[in-house]
Scaffold this active site. Structure first.
Site, PDB file in Angstrom:
ATOM      1  N   VAL A   1      35.323  12.142 -41.705  1.00  0.00           N
ATOM      2  CA  VAL A   1      36.655  11.570 -41.538  1.00  0.00           C
ATOM      3  C   VAL A   1      37.165  12.011 -40.181  1.00  0.00           C
ATOM      4  O   VAL A   1      36.727  13.027 -39.629  1.00  0.00           O
ATOM      5  CB  VAL A   1      37.645  12.008 -42.651  1.00  0.00           C
ATOM      6  CG1 VAL A   1      37.280  11.367 -43.969  1.00  0.00           C
ATOM      7  CG2 VAL A   1      37.726  13.512 -42.761  1.00  0.00           C
ATOM      8  N   SER A   2      38.094  11.237 -39.612  1.00  0.00           N
ATOM      9  CA  SER A   2      38.596  11.540 -38.272  1.00  0.00           C
ATOM     10  C   SER A   2      39.664  12.624 -38.270  1.00  0.00           C
ATOM     11  O   SER A   2      39.776  13.388 -37.323  1.00  0.00           O
ATOM     12  CB  SER A   2      39.159  10.273 -37.624  1.00  0.00           C
ATOM     13  OG  SER A   2      38.145   9.314 -37.512  1.00  0.00           O
ATOM     14  N   THR A   3      40.465  12.674 -39.330  1.00  0.00           N
ATOM     15  CA  THR A   3      41.542  13.670 -39.381  1.00  0.00           C
ATOM     16  C   THR A   3      41.523  14.390 -40.715  1.00  0.00           C
ATOM     17  O   THR A   3      41.006  13.869 -41.711  1.00  0.00           O
ATOM     18  CB  THR A   3      42.927  13.010 -39.198  1.00  0.00           C
ATOM     19  OG1 THR A   3      43.158  12.133 -40.301  1.00  0.00           O
ATOM     20  CG2 THR A   3      43.016  12.234 -37.895  1.00  0.00           C
TER      21      THR A   3
END
Length: 188
Positions: A8-10
């Site tokens: 996931v990016s964040t």
């Protein structure tokens, strides 16, 4: 052996959908990462690649979990192939361990190359058209000629420091030094 990779990016994003799908696909171990797809340095992916042996398959929920761009994806899959490791994307039903999966993957790669060539062509045409109209590219200068003149005048006063001059003009000291490479000595 199937090895899963979820990203996931964040930290606010949830990995559950990915890890559940990877579990259902029979992944014996899942490496989880929170990092931007554009970031090439992804420690958990490197750990997964180091952990895997020839004949294993790296499984992702979706292609964009492994790479941000098609070029990055192709480079990663080629690295896997060199190590004798397969690649599988659950959402797109791609499995590079099968001839059909490799065909689909190569078609994706060819389309990506075509897309990049078209983007380069359009960018070049746009830049040429702008130049023909007298426009030039790049950022606008941070400092005008009058700003540079004012900075030089201020720097002549030994009581005023470079940081203060930069603050008065509204730029960082580094920017001021870029325009006046000699600093105070270049002020005269």
């Amino acid at each position: 052996m199937n090895i899963g990779y979820a990203r996931v990016s964040t930290a606010e994003q949830n990995l559950t959908l990915q890890t559940d799908a990877l579990d259902a696909a029979g992944c014996e171990r899942i490496f989880v990462e929170t990092a931007s797809g554009a970031q090439r340095d992804r420690p958990e992916l490197l750990k997964a690649l180091d952990y895997m042996r020839p004949g294993d398959t790296l499984v992702v929920w979706k292609l964009d979990r492994l790479a941000r761009s098609m070029r990055q994806l192709i480079d990663t899959v080629e690295l896997l192939q060199l190590k004798g490791i397969g690649f599988s994307s659950l959402t797109e039903s791609i499995d590079t361990m099968t001839p059909g999966g490799m065909l689909v993957f190569h078609i994706f790669g060819a389309l990506a190359e075509f897309e990049r060539a078209i983007i380069r062509e359009r960018t070049k045409a746009g830049l040429d058209a702008a130049r023909a109209r007298g426009r030039k590219g790049g950022r606008r200068p941070k400092l005008s000629k009058s700003d540079i003149r004012d900075a030089r005048a201020l720097l002549r006063d030994p009581e005023i420091g470079v940081a203060e001059v930069a603050h008065r003009i509204g730029v960082s000291p580094a920017t001021l030094y870029r325009y006046l490479p000699g600093g105070r000595s270049g002020a005269v």
